[in-house]
Design a protein around this motif. Structure first.
Motif, mmCIF file in Angstrom:
data_model
loop_
_atom_site.group_PDB
_atom_site.id
_atom_site.type_symbol
_atom_site.label_atom_id
_atom_site.label_comp_id
_atom_site.label_asym_id
_atom_site.label_seq_id
_atom_site.Cartn_x
_atom_site.Cartn_y
_atom_site.Cartn_z
ATOM 1 N N MET A 21 57.313 70.607 -31.486
ATOM 2 C CA MET A 21 56.391 69.436 -31.581
ATOM 3 C C MET A 21 55.177 70.256 -32.274
ATOM 4 O O MET A 21 55.087 71.482 -32.385
ATOM 5 N N GLU A 22 54.598 69.407 -33.298
ATOM 6 C CA GLU A 22 53.666 69.904 -33.944
ATOM 7 C C GLU A 22 52.276 69.193 -33.770
ATOM 8 O O GLU A 22 52.161 67.987 -33.485
ATOM 9 N N GLY A 23 51.154 69.997 -33.851
ATOM 10 C CA GLY A 23 49.867 69.391 -33.596
ATOM 11 C C GLY A 23 48.672 70.256 -34.120
ATOM 12 O O GLY A 23 49.014 71.208 -34.853
ATOM 13 N N LEU A 37 40.070 75.559 -36.563
ATOM 14 C CA LEU A 37 41.236 74.648 -36.446
ATOM 15 C C LEU A 37 42.494 75.154 -37.048
ATOM 16 O O LEU A 37 42.666 75.832 -37.906
ATOM 17 N N CYS A 38 43.515 75.123 -36.062
ATOM 18 C CA CYS A 38 44.896 75.453 -36.611
ATOM 19 C C CYS A 38 45.917 74.472 -36.603
ATOM 20 O O CYS A 38 45.760 73.740 -35.454
ATOM 21 N N ARG A 39 46.809 74.511 -37.398
ATOM 22 C CA ARG A 39 47.993 73.566 -37.081
ATOM 23 C C ARG A 39 48.990 74.405 -36.621
ATOM 24 O O ARG A 39 49.117 75.704 -37.080
ATOM 25 N N LEU A 40 49.843 74.050 -35.677
ATOM 26 C CA LEU A 40 50.528 74.673 -34.997
ATOM 27 C C LEU A 40 52.058 74.155 -34.644
ATOM 28 O O LEU A 40 52.000 72.725 -34.408
ATOM 29 N N VAL A 41 53.347 74.804 -34.356
ATOM 30 C CA VAL A 41 54.484 74.192 -33.741
ATOM 31 C C VAL A 41 54.717 74.803 -32.537
ATOM 32 O O VAL A 41 54.677 76.188 -32.759
ATOM 33 N N ILE A 42 55.077 74.219 -31.508
ATOM 34 C CA ILE A 42 55.421 74.751 -30.152
ATOM 35 C C ILE A 42 56.953 74.308 -29.945
ATOM 36 O O ILE A 42 57.358 73.352 -30.494
ATOM 37 N N ASP A 43 57.541 75.209 -29.516
ATOM 38 C CA ASP A 43 59.048 74.912 -28.841
ATOM 39 C C ASP A 43 59.046 74.950 -27.279
ATOM 40 O O ASP A 43 58.712 75.671 -26.666
ATOM 41 N N LEU A 44 59.221 73.546 -27.063
ATOM 42 C CA LEU A 44 59.227 73.164 -25.507
ATOM 43 C C LEU A 44 60.190 73.765 -24.946
ATOM 44 O O LEU A 44 60.190 73.916 -23.652
ATOM 45 N N ALA A 45 61.447 73.915 -25.607
ATOM 46 C CA ALA A 45 62.529 74.674 -25.077
ATOM 47 C C ALA A 45 62.133 76.132 -24.425
ATOM 48 O O ALA A 45 62.734 76.580 -23.540
ATOM 49 N N ALA A 46 61.255 76.781 -25.139
ATOM 50 C CA ALA A 46 61.154 78.139 -25.030
ATOM 51 C C ALA A 46 60.273 78.567 -23.645
ATOM 52 O O ALA A 46 60.329 79.303 -23.094
ATOM 53 N N PRO A 47 58.958 77.784 -23.228
ATOM 54 C CA PRO A 47 58.000 77.261 -24.460
ATOM 55 C C PRO A 47 57.320 78.431 -24.890
ATOM 56 O O PRO A 47 56.996 79.271 -24.333
ATOM 57 N N GLN A 78 47.005 75.523 -20.202
ATOM 58 C CA GLN A 78 46.445 74.339 -20.071
ATOM 59 C C GLN A 78 47.576 73.281 -19.706
ATOM 60 O O GLN A 78 47.419 72.217 -19.821
ATOM 61 N N ASP A 79 48.615 73.629 -19.615
ATOM 62 C CA ASP A 79 49.990 73.035 -19.411
ATOM 63 C C ASP A 79 50.361 71.798 -20.425
ATOM 64 O O ASP A 79 51.041 70.898 -20.226
ATOM 65 N N VAL A 80 50.125 72.336 -21.690
ATOM 66 C CA VAL A 80 50.487 71.677 -22.893
ATOM 67 C C VAL A 80 52.013 71.427 -23.093
ATOM 68 O O VAL A 80 52.211 70.217 -23.403
ATOM 69 N N HIS A 81 52.656 72.180 -22.609
ATOM 70 C CA HIS A 81 54.091 71.951 -22.809
ATOM 71 C C HIS A 81 54.682 71.036 -21.854
ATOM 72 O O HIS A 81 55.805 70.410 -22.103
ATOM 73 N N HIS A 82 54.205 70.681 -20.792
ATOM 74 C CA HIS A 82 54.560 69.688 -19.972
ATOM 75 C C HIS A 82 54.259 68.141 -20.356
ATOM 76 O O HIS A 82 54.754 67.332 -20.203
ATOM 77 N N ARG A 83 53.013 67.949 -21.366
ATOM 78 C CA ARG A 83 52.789 66.620 -21.771
ATOM 79 C C ARG A 83 52.014 66.934 -23.069
ATOM 80 O O ARG A 83 50.977 66.552 -23.275
ATOM 81 N N PRO A 84 52.836 67.193 -24.045
ATOM 82 C CA PRO A 84 52.145 67.609 -25.331
ATOM 83 C C PRO A 84 51.810 66.297 -26.020
ATOM 84 O O PRO A 84 50.870 66.543 -26.795
ATOM 85 N N THR A 85 52.157 65.169 -25.987
ATOM 86 C CA THR A 85 51.942 64.026 -26.555
ATOM 87 C C THR A 85 50.552 63.712 -25.890
ATOM 88 O O THR A 85 49.831 63.050 -26.982
ATOM 89 N N ALA A 86 50.149 64.182 -24.821
ATOM 90 C CA ALA A 86 48.932 63.650 -24.323
ATOM 91 C C ALA A 86 47.878 64.601 -25.174
ATOM 92 O O ALA A 86 46.774 64.409 -25.147
ATOM 93 N N TRP A 87 48.337 65.802 -25.501
ATOM 94 C CA TRP A 87 47.503 66.557 -26.361
ATOM 95 C C TRP A 87 47.463 66.524 -27.713
ATOM 96 O O TRP A 87 46.679 67.165 -28.647
ATOM 97 N N GLY A 88 48.388 65.435 -28.175
ATOM 98 C CA GLY A 88 48.204 64.965 -29.644
ATOM 99 C C GLY A 88 49.326 65.450 -30.440
ATOM 100 O O GLY A 88 49.541 65.747 -31.714
ATOM 101 N N PHE A 89 50.305 66.319 -29.750
ATOM 102 C CA PHE A 89 51.423 66.750 -30.480
ATOM 103 C C PHE A 89 52.510 65.727 -30.817
ATOM 104 O O PHE A 89 52.484 64.718 -30.142
ATOM 105 N N THR A 90 53.074 65.949 -31.806
ATOM 106 C CA THR A 90 54.178 64.847 -32.065
ATOM 107 C C THR A 90 55.610 65.517 -32.641
ATOM 108 O O THR A 90 55.653 66.968 -32.966
ATOM 109 N N PRO A 91 56.536 65.152 -32.236
ATOM 110 C CA PRO A 91 57.957 65.743 -32.419
ATOM 111 C C PRO A 91 58.321 66.013 -33.870
ATOM 112 O O PRO A 91 57.823 65.374 -34.956
ATOM 113 N N CYS A 92 58.994 67.060 -34.293
ATOM 114 C CA CYS A 92 59.488 67.395 -35.563
ATOM 115 C C CYS A 92 60.944 68.138 -35.236
ATOM 116 O O CYS A 92 61.057 68.786 -34.514
ATOM 117 N N ASN A 93 61.928 67.520 -35.837
ATOM 118 C CA ASN A 93 63.161 68.096 -36.170
ATOM 119 C C ASN A 93 63.379 69.449 -36.603
ATOM 120 O O ASN A 93 64.119 70.160 -36.427
#
Length: 168
Positions: A21-23, A37-47, A78-93
């Motif tokens: 997920m990127e955001g 301000l940072c742009r970042l990519v998180i891996d929810l599988a790890a997290p 902040q539990d971002v990994h549980h609801r990333p879209t609520a924090w503005g993150f979008t999926p990326c392949n």
């Protein structure tokens, strides 16, 4: 050995495919600094935070391993990994082109194992090993360009120029 088997099959904990997920996030690099301000990519599988970069006007800096770990802890708190879209993150392949990836210990071990297979491969099996490496990298969202960026290997397309700094 069957070269097409899952490389992780002989590990206690097979590596799961990345769920990237990127955001954007405001990050305070140290207690006396203003948040940037940072742009970042998180891996929810790890997290975990896989890559991050400060993108303030006039400033583009990759964040180093200690800053990535700090950001990971902040996002987990902040539990971002549980609801990333609520924090503005979008999926990326796959990791975005700007990303300088970091790797988990398991991923590094897996890459080393594949490297060992490459050393032992014959002319008949090298294509299978290369395909296995490619499938593993694709599974964690990384391309050869990301590997070059992570290792500091110059990209032939840029004639060896480096365009960013790293902030630990």
């Amino acid at each position: 050995m069957n070269w097409l088997d899952n490389v992780s099959s002989d590990s206690d904990q097979p590596i799961s495919a990345a769920c990237l997920m990127e955001g954007h996030w405001r990050y305070q690099p140290h207690p006396y600094a203003d948040p940037v301000l940072c742009r970042l990519v998180i891996d929810l599988a790890a997290p975990r935070v896989v890559a991050a970069q400060i993108i303030e006007p006039g400033q583009v800096q990759d964040l180093g391993s200690s800053a990535l770990e700090d950001l990971t802890n902040i996002l987990l708190d902040q539990d971002v990994h549980h609801r990333p879209t609520a924090w503005g993150f979008t999926p990326c392949n796959v990791l975005p082109g700007w990303a300088r990836p970091s790797f988990s210990e398991q991923q590094i071990e897996e890459l080393e194992r594949i490297q060992g297979y490459m050393v032992e491969a014959t002319e008949d099996t090298i294509e299978d090993v290369l395909r296995l490496r490619e499938e593993f990298l694709r599974g964690i969202g990384v391309t050869d360009q990301h590997i070059m960026r992570a290792t500091g290997t110059p990209d032939p397309a840029t004639n060896g120029r480096k365009g960013s700094r790293v902030l630990n």
